[in-house]
Design a protein around this motif. Structure first.
Motif, mmCIF file in Angstrom:
data_model
loop_
_atom_site.group_PDB
_atom_site.id
_atom_site.type_symbol
_atom_site.label_atom_id
_atom_site.label_comp_id
_atom_site.label_asym_id
_atom_site.label_seq_id
_atom_site.Cartn_x
_atom_site.Cartn_y
_atom_site.Cartn_z
ATOM 1 N N ARG A 37 30.557 43.566 36.162
ATOM 2 C CA ARG A 37 32.087 43.369 35.778
ATOM 3 C C ARG A 37 32.329 44.085 34.795
ATOM 4 O O ARG A 37 31.729 44.166 33.667
ATOM 5 C CB ARG A 37 32.183 41.657 35.543
ATOM 6 N N ARG B 173 32.719 36.360 33.071
ATOM 7 C CA ARG B 173 32.965 35.601 33.879
ATOM 8 C C ARG B 173 32.967 35.915 35.204
ATOM 9 O O ARG B 173 33.139 37.278 35.351
ATOM 10 C CB ARG B 173 34.113 34.586 33.794
ATOM 11 N N MET C 52 35.873 44.607 39.720
ATOM 12 C CA MET C 52 36.552 45.877 39.234
ATOM 13 C C MET C 52 37.846 45.099 38.276
ATOM 14 O O MET C 52 38.756 44.687 38.941
ATOM 15 C CB MET C 52 37.099 46.562 40.254
ATOM 16 N N ASP C 53 37.448 45.242 37.086
ATOM 17 C CA ASP C 53 38.475 44.553 36.176
ATOM 18 C C ASP C 53 39.052 45.374 35.032
ATOM 19 O O ASP C 53 38.216 46.183 34.717
ATOM 20 C CB ASP C 53 37.894 43.180 35.533
ATOM 21 N N ARG D 287 49.876 36.456 41.437
ATOM 22 C CA ARG D 287 50.561 37.570 40.358
ATOM 23 C C ARG D 287 51.973 37.711 40.737
ATOM 24 O O ARG D 287 52.248 37.630 41.712
ATOM 25 C CB ARG D 287 49.661 38.789 40.427
ATOM 26 N N SER E 50 34.737 34.673 37.972
ATOM 27 C CA SER E 50 36.304 34.620 38.396
ATOM 28 C C SER E 50 36.239 34.307 39.977
ATOM 29 O O SER E 50 36.950 34.931 40.813
ATOM 30 C CB SER E 50 37.090 35.838 38.258
ATOM 31 N N ASN F 250 44.711 36.112 42.852
ATOM 32 C CA ASN F 250 45.773 37.228 42.685
ATOM 33 C C ASN F 250 46.844 37.084 43.363
ATOM 34 O O ASN F 250 47.772 37.957 42.827
ATOM 35 C CB ASN F 250 44.884 38.594 43.047
ATOM 36 N N PHE G 75 35.178 43.893 44.586
ATOM 37 C CA PHE G 75 36.325 42.882 44.532
ATOM 38 C C PHE G 75 37.490 43.378 44.267
ATOM 39 O O PHE G 75 37.700 43.690 42.973
ATOM 40 C CB PHE G 75 35.565 41.623 43.438
ATOM 41 N N ALA G 76 38.428 43.447 45.068
ATOM 42 C CA ALA G 76 39.733 43.949 45.075
ATOM 43 C C ALA G 76 40.719 43.247 44.714
ATOM 44 O O ALA G 76 41.626 43.647 44.084
ATOM 45 C CB ALA G 76 39.763 45.036 46.181
ATOM 46 N N PHE G 77 40.634 41.972 45.389
ATOM 47 C CA PHE G 77 41.870 41.035 45.238
ATOM 48 C C PHE G 77 41.465 39.714 45.513
ATOM 49 O O PHE G 77 40.764 39.296 46.459
ATOM 50 C CB PHE G 77 42.913 41.755 46.108
#
Ligand code: IPE
Ligand code: IPE
Ligand code: MG
Length: 242
Positions: A189, A195, A17-18, A69, A197, A66, A60-62
């Protein structure tokens, strides 16, 4: 029950989730606004998964990365996770959704871990759909923790040495956090980035990939259907000749 018809539906569909931040920026708002709106997209994907008969939906949440950040964003995101879990769990449970969180839970706060445990226990016996949230997860971390678990097992159970030495790739699966969950058939994605990630590196060995320009908060049922349609046309050969 489903009113939709779709052939060749993936058993496990996964979302990187981007684009939440960019979605908010385009509207002149704070990044967090995009994360809030992104929760609605997860809800839409859950509903669509139930309609189409997808058995596993993972998001994929975190990522482990991450955590780097700005603290304010991390705190807000974690708060949002707790709130979303508390708000959604009753409806998820009613719809037969089994909820799971996978990742490095040692890095999560007691508050969030307590909420996760409650939600996982409450929905443990549900069978319509498994919703997996990857939180504080990375693929390399997963492979490393699996290798450590295996090494520990060898030390603690010397009698298993031969079995472990002869273990094949399928045997290693049980050490990963995804043990018992089928590998993702399709990984989507959003936001135009091509990518992975550090997502499910081991598990995605033969996944199909779909990269779309849509930003995550705009990824709703229509986009989900298009992803399934794209997958339905794929020819998965697994290295063989067909
Ligand atoms: C995805 O959106 C959510 C997380 C990675 C937590 P981003 O926050 O990465 O949004 P962009 O990529 O900066 O637009
Ligand atoms: C990937 O998004 C991680 C998640 C969706 C949770 P990022 O926004 O963190 O990825 P990069 O930094 O663009 O590779
Ligand atoms: Mg991003």
């Amino acid at each position: 029950m489903s009113t939709e018809t779709m052939t060749n539906v993936p058993v496990h569909i996964s979302m990187i989730m981007d684009g939440n931040g960019r979605w908010a920026k385009e509207r002149g708002k704070e990044r967090v606004y995009g994360h809030f709106e992104g929760v609605e997209s997860v809800r839409a994907c859950v509903e669509a998964s139930l309609e189409y008969g997808v058995k596993y939906l993972s998001v994929f949440a975190f990522s482990e990365e991450n955590w780097n950040r700005p603290e304010e964003e991390v705190v807000t995101l974690m708060g949002l996770m707790v709130k979303a879990m508390a708000a959604e769990m009753e409806a998820l449970n009613k719809n037969g959704v089994r909820f799971m969180v996978l990742g490095n839970r040692d890095r999560l706060s007691d508050e969030i871990n307590t909420e996760i445990d409650a939600c996982m226990q409450m929905t443990a016996d549900n069978e319509a759909l498994t919703l997996i949230v990857f939180l504080s997860y990375s693929g390399k971390w997963d492979i490393l923790q699996a290798a450590k678990k295996m090494a520990l097992e060898m030390i603690r159970h010397p009698e298993k040495r031969e079995e472990l030495e002869n273990m094949g790739v399928d045997g290693f699966d049980r050490f990963l956090v995804t043990a018992g969950i089928p590998d993702p058939d399709l990984i989507v994605r959003t936001s135009g980035e091509s990518r992975i990630s550090n997502y499910m590196l081991w598990q995605s060995a033969y996944s199909e990939f779909l990269f779309v320009d849509t930003l995550w908060p705009d990824f709703r049922k229509d986009e989900f259907r298009k992803a399934l349609e794209s997958y339905a046309k794929r020819d998965r050969r697994y290295g063989k000749v067909k």
